[in-house]
Design a protein around this motif. Structure first.
Motif, PDB file in Angstrom:
ATOM      1  N   VAL A 159      95.557  30.404  14.808  1.00 36.48           N
ATOM      2  CA  VAL A 159      95.096  30.417  16.192  1.00 36.48           C
ATOM      3  C   VAL A 159      95.254  29.014  16.769  1.00 36.48           C
ATOM      4  O   VAL A 159      95.170  28.019  16.055  1.00 36.48           O
ATOM      5  CB  VAL A 159      93.619  30.902  16.275  1.00 36.48           C
ATOM      6  CG1 VAL A 159      92.737  30.159  15.306  1.00 36.48           C
ATOM      7  CG2 VAL A 159      93.058  30.756  17.681  1.00 36.48           C
ATOM      8  N   MET A 160      95.551  28.955  18.078  1.00 32.86           N
ATOM      9  CA  MET A 160      95.681  27.658  18.751  1.00 32.86           C
ATOM     10  C   MET A 160      94.633  27.553  19.854  1.00 32.86           C
ATOM     11  O   MET A 160      94.469  28.466  20.669  1.00 32.86           O
ATOM     12  CB  MET A 160      97.075  27.527  19.365  1.00 32.86           C
ATOM     13  CG  MET A 160      98.191  27.313  18.357  1.00 32.86           C
ATOM     14  SD  MET A 160      98.257  25.609  17.740  1.00 32.86           S
ATOM     15  CE  MET A 160      98.960  24.770  19.159  1.00 32.86           C
ATOM     16  N   LEU A 161      93.948  26.393  19.858  1.00 28.20           N
ATOM     17  CA  LEU A 161      92.979  26.113  20.908  1.00 28.20           C
ATOM     18  C   LEU A 161      93.581  25.079  21.853  1.00 28.20           C
ATOM     19  O   LEU A 161      94.149  24.084  21.408  1.00 28.20           O
ATOM     20  CB  LEU A 161      91.688  25.545  20.307  1.00 28.20           C
ATOM     21  CG  LEU A 161      91.034  26.332  19.172  1.00 28.20           C
ATOM     22  CD1 LEU A 161      89.834  25.574  18.621  1.00 28.20           C
ATOM     23  CD2 LEU A 161      90.617  27.718  19.664  1.00 28.20           C
ATOM     24  N   PHE A 162      93.492  25.310  23.144  1.00 28.71           N
ATOM     25  CA  PHE A 162      93.992  24.340  24.130  1.00 28.71           C
ATOM     26  C   PHE A 162      92.832  23.906  25.013  1.00 28.71           C
ATOM     27  O   PHE A 162      92.210  24.748  25.659  1.00 28.71           O
ATOM     28  CB  PHE A 162      95.085  24.969  25.004  1.00 28.71           C
ATOM     29  CG  PHE A 162      96.353  25.275  24.259  1.00 28.71           C
ATOM     30  CD1 PHE A 162      97.424  24.394  24.282  1.00 28.71           C
ATOM     31  CD2 PHE A 162      96.478  26.461  23.542  1.00 28.71           C
ATOM     32  CE1 PHE A 162      98.602  24.683  23.600  1.00 28.71           C
ATOM     33  CE2 PHE A 162      97.654  26.751  22.854  1.00 28.71           C
ATOM     34  CZ  PHE A 162      98.722  25.869  22.881  1.00 28.71           C
ATOM     35  N   ASP A 163      92.540  22.613  25.021  1.00 28.15           N
ATOM     36  CA  ASP A 163      91.428  22.106  25.832  1.00 28.15           C
ATOM     37  C   ASP A 163      91.982  21.382  27.052  1.00 28.15           C
ATOM     38  O   ASP A 163      92.290  20.198  26.983  1.00 28.15           O
ATOM     39  CB  ASP A 163      90.556  21.173  24.967  1.00 28.15           C
ATOM     40  CG  ASP A 163      89.276  20.775  25.688  1.00 28.15           C
ATOM     41  OD1 ASP A 163      89.082  21.230  26.833  1.00 28.15           O
ATOM     42  OD2 ASP A 163      88.489  20.012  25.111  1.00 28.15           O
ATOM     43  N   GLU A 164      92.126  22.102  28.153  1.00 30.48           N
ATOM     44  CA  GLU A 164      92.712  21.567  29.389  1.00 30.48           C
ATOM     45  C   GLU A 164      93.988  20.772  29.124  1.00 30.48           C
ATOM     46  O   GLU A 164      94.080  19.582  29.449  1.00 30.48           O
ATOM     47  CB  GLU A 164      91.680  20.687  30.114  1.00 30.48           C
ATOM     48  CG  GLU A 164      90.395  21.434  30.396  1.00 30.48           C
ATOM     49  CD  GLU A 164      89.605  20.830  31.549  1.00 30.48           C
ATOM     50  OE1 GLU A 164      90.235  20.196  32.419  1.00 30.48           O
ATOM     51  OE2 GLU A 164      88.392  21.011  31.589  1.00 30.48           O
ATOM     52  N   PRO A 165      94.992  21.407  28.553  1.00 26.65           N
ATOM     53  CA  PRO A 165      96.185  20.673  28.101  1.00 26.65           C
ATOM     54  C   PRO A 165      97.009  20.057  29.220  1.00 26.65           C
ATOM     55  O   PRO A 165      97.791  19.149  28.966  1.00 26.65           O
ATOM     56  CB  PRO A 165      97.001  21.747  27.375  1.00 26.65           C
ATOM     57  CG  PRO A 165      96.558  23.032  27.981  1.00 26.65           C
ATOM     58  CD  PRO A 165      95.098  22.857  28.290  1.00 26.65           C
ATOM     59  N   THR A 166      96.847  20.519  30.462  1.00 30.43           N
ATOM     60  CA  THR A 166      97.690  19.968  31.535  1.00 30.43           C
ATOM     61  C   THR A 166      96.893  19.125  32.519  1.00 30.43           C
ATOM     62  O   THR A 166      97.454  18.610  33.477  1.00 30.43           O
ATOM     63  CB  THR A 166      98.386  21.107  32.314  1.00 30.43           C
ATOM     64  OG1 THR A 166      97.380  21.992  32.817  1.00 30.43           O
ATOM     65  CG2 THR A 166      99.331  21.882  31.423  1.00 30.43           C
ATOM     66  N   SER A 167      95.600  18.961  32.282  1.00 32.67           N
ATOM     67  CA  SER A 167      94.766  18.278  33.289  1.00 32.67           C
ATOM     68  C   SER A 167      95.056  16.799  33.407  1.00 32.67           C
ATOM     69  O   SER A 167      94.788  16.191  34.435  1.00 32.67           O
ATOM     70  CB  SER A 167      93.288  18.468  32.966  1.00 32.67           C
ATOM     71  OG  SER A 167      92.969  19.837  32.973  1.00 32.67           O
ATOM     72  N   ALA A 168      95.584  16.170  32.330  1.00 36.05           N
ATOM     73  CA  ALA A 168      95.840  14.733  32.388  1.00 36.05           C
ATOM     74  C   ALA A 168      97.290  14.442  32.766  1.00 36.05           C
ATOM     75  O   ALA A 168      97.723  13.302  32.683  1.00 36.05           O
ATOM     76  CB  ALA A 168      95.514  14.102  31.041  1.00 36.05           C
ATOM     77  N   LEU A 169      98.025  15.478  33.157  1.00 39.30           N
ATOM     78  CA  LEU A 169      99.456  15.294  33.399  1.00 39.30           C
ATOM     79  C   LEU A 169      99.769  15.135  34.878  1.00 39.30           C
ATOM     80  O   LEU A 169      99.100  15.716  35.733  1.00 39.30           O
ATOM     81  CB  LEU A 169     100.233  16.503  32.868  1.00 39.30           C
ATOM     82  CG  LEU A 169     100.200  16.716  31.364  1.00 39.30           C
ATOM     83  CD1 LEU A 169     100.910  18.014  31.021  1.00 39.30           C
ATOM     84  CD2 LEU A 169     100.846  15.548  30.657  1.00 39.30           C
TER      85      LEU A 169
END
Lengths: 243, 362
Positions: A159-169
């Motif tokens: 399983v993969m967890l993504f914690d706001e992966p695009t918010s710092a981009l």
């Protein structure tokens, strides 16, 4: 039993009640998008699943293993759970390739050559193979986040967890990361994504979870969630973010 | 006109002269710079002739003590006494043994400088090299005449104290710094007590405690070597200071680094060794260098517990009644050796910082 089971999970930061009776089950291959205002507990929720945060009440099980504070149990669960952070958190003193081979070599005791083959194939998959010998600081934000995804995949997680992966981009780099995540969803990976990218939620999510004040307010298929939100708070939230 | 569309791209141009570094501007750019430049220039012109006539024109280069009348520098003294200053009261016929120690230490240091040689085998080379060097100094093995540490002196003692107190102090410092951050309260408070206790004492009093009080407290017949006692004091002293420097590096590290390692299921030890320490250490190279240089010079304090390091060997040499005790020349010579050691260390660490060992700095 579902692959991930959260049952009445509660967590406090000091006096602050951050997660309140959160119950959620995720089947293998399911894609869940979690959204909600900041401070609503969505990051805390997914960080509890790989024990980066400990929960105080309730049970969390991953792949049939109940999470306890026992270090062997925690390490066992983490082996099957990959995580991607908002701020990438690549190791700046290691090359891209070394970032990817570190855990396979030191956790899975894989041979170096084997780990490098695996890492290269995953770096190709996130379309960054030619940067393998550079350092993270030499890459753009979008490239770094794609490396972070490859690094997590190198542990071959369930399983993969993504914690706001695009918010710092930067806006220009959001799409290259989302494209990779859409690819990954297409390959059948179980995913839990905290994100504000509603387009992504519509495209790949099986279910959208809306949280506020540490609670799950509403949970539904993307179609139902976006076209006919039931809860007043959900409607208010959606009217703020969808124009 | 509100709208604008660029029609002609702007090519990069060379910077104007004033935007570039300019020595003349630095020296005479404004009133303050001009005044200080002229003042320094004047001081050099005023002092240089005296120094030249004392050191060169009237300097005594060869001969006996009687020829040094005090008009010029008595370089002949250094010519006669440099073996004693460098090796103390070590038996003169055996000088090749301290020379061997210096060669081994300097050789190992030079070999260890390039980062590509930072590996486990180098560490083993240091362990083996140190054992051989100390065995050569002590004798009693390989058919060598035994020389007790009481007779050791000069540069070898300074090097032994420096290398071993820092070499043994650094791993201890890592343990203390990590212990201080531990979640286990007992470990944390023991480390805090050790660090703060040692940092609260001047090195002199620590040397006194270990060298004079410790033997009084030990049972009769159990005698710990004087050099070893001083070494223990210097090791814990350097460990306490290095630990605080390292703590700065550990605290400067973004939380996300440890979390990312945790999320990858790395064990605590792998995380610390592979992720945390390399980054923490690289962040504190300048203050680490500072502590190392201070420790090199601190070794000269062992003279108060009766050890003959470089500085005390120099003082002992000056006591020879056959010579008129040329302090300036002797201390100048010793200062030069310290300066070469310390300046090399700072130049090296500047170079290491520029090596960009850890990718593009971020």
């Amino acid at each position: 039993m579902a692959f991930i089971e959260l049952n009445s999970v509660n967590k406090w930061y000091g006096e602050y009640h951050a997660l309140r009776d959160v119950t959620l089950s995720v089947e293998k291959g399911e894609r869940i998008v979690i959204c909600g205002p900041s401070g609503s507990g969505k990051s805390t929720l997914i960080r509890c699943i790989n024990a980066l945060e400990s929960h105080h009440q309730g049970t969390i099980s991953v792949g049939g293993t109940a999470l306890t504070s026992d270090i062997k149990t925690v390490e066992g669960v983490r082996k099957s759970v990959g995580m991607v952070f908002q701020s990438f958190n690549l190791f700046p003193h290691l090359t891209i390739l070394e970032n990817c081979t570190l855990a396979p070599i030191h956790v899975k005791k894989m041979k170096k050559a084997e780990a490098e083959d695996l890492a290269m194939s995953l770096l190709e998959r996130v379309r960054i193979g030619e940067q393998a010998l550079k350092y993270p600081g030499q890459l753009s934000g979008g490239q770094q986040q794609r490396v972070a995804i490859a690094r997590a995949l190198c542990m071959q997680p369930d399983v993969m967890l993504f914690d706001e992966p695009t918010s710092a981009l930067d806006a220009e780099m959001v799409k290259e990361v989302l494209d990779i995540m859409v690819d990954l969803a297409g390959s059948g990976m179980t995913m839990l994504c905290v994100t504000h990218e509603m387009g992504f939620a519509r495209q790949v999510a099986d279910r959208v979870v809306f949280m506020d004040a540490g609670q799950i307010i509403e949970m539904n298929t993307p179609d139902a969630f976006f076209s006919a939100p039931q809860h007043e708070r959900t409607r208010q939230f959606l009217s703020q973010i969808l124009h | 006109m509100t709208g604008f569309v660029q029609t002609q791209p702007i090519a990069a141009r060379t910077a104007p002269l004033a935007a570039r570094y300019n020595l003349f501007r630095v020296l005479f750019g404004d009133v303050l710079s001009t005044v200080s430049t002229l003042a320094i220039l004047f001081a050099v012109i005023a002092l240089a002739p005296k120094l030249v006539s004392w050191g060169m024109l009237n300097g005594i280069w060869t001969g006996e003590g009687a020829q040094c009348t005090g008009v010029g520098a008595c370089w002949a003294f250094l010519r006669a006494k440099y073996p004693f200053i460098l090796f103390g009261i070590y038996p003169p016929g055996q000088y090749w043994r301290p020379i061997a120690l210096i060669v081994i230490f300097v050789g190992l240091t030079l070999y260890s400088l390039p980062p590509k040689n930072w590996k486990t085998s180098t560490l083993w080379a240091w362990v083996i090299g140190t054992v051989i060097a100390l065995a050569l100094m002590a004798g009693g093995v390989f058919g060598l005449e035994a020389v007790p540490t009481d007779s050791w002196g000069g540069l070898p003692v300074t090097l032994i104290l420096t290398v071993l107190s820092l070499g043994l102090g650094f791993p201890l410092a890592i343990a203390l710094a990590l212990g201080r951050q531990s979640d286990l309260k007992a470990v944390k408070y023991i480390c805090v007590a050790v660090i703060e206790g040692i940092r609260g004492l001047p090195l002199l009093s620590l040397l006194f405690i270990v060298s004079i009080l410790l033997p009084l407290m030990l049972p009769d017949g159990l005698k710990i070597d004087k050099l070893l006692r001083a070494l223990v004091a210097m090791t814990v002293f350097s460990a306490a200071y290095l630990a605080e420097v390292l703590r700065g590096g550990l605290q400067g590290l973004h939380n996300g680094q440890g979390e990312a390692a945790d999320a990858l299921s790395l064990s605590w030890w792998s995380k610390t060794r592979l992720i945390i320490l390399p980054q923490a250490i690289s962040k504190v190279i300048p203050p680490l260098t500072n502590t190392v240089v201070v420790m090199v010079k601190n070794t000269s304090l062992v003279l108060i517990v009766g050890l003959y390091d470089l500085l005390s060997a120099g003082r002992a040499a000056l006591a020879d009644p056959a010579w008129p005790a040329p302090f300036a020349e002797t201390y100048g010579f010793i200062a030069l050796i310290y300066f070469i050691i310390c300046f090399s260390i700072t130049r090296y660490t500047h170079w290491i910082e520029r090596q960009n060992l850890f990718g593009v700095n971020r």
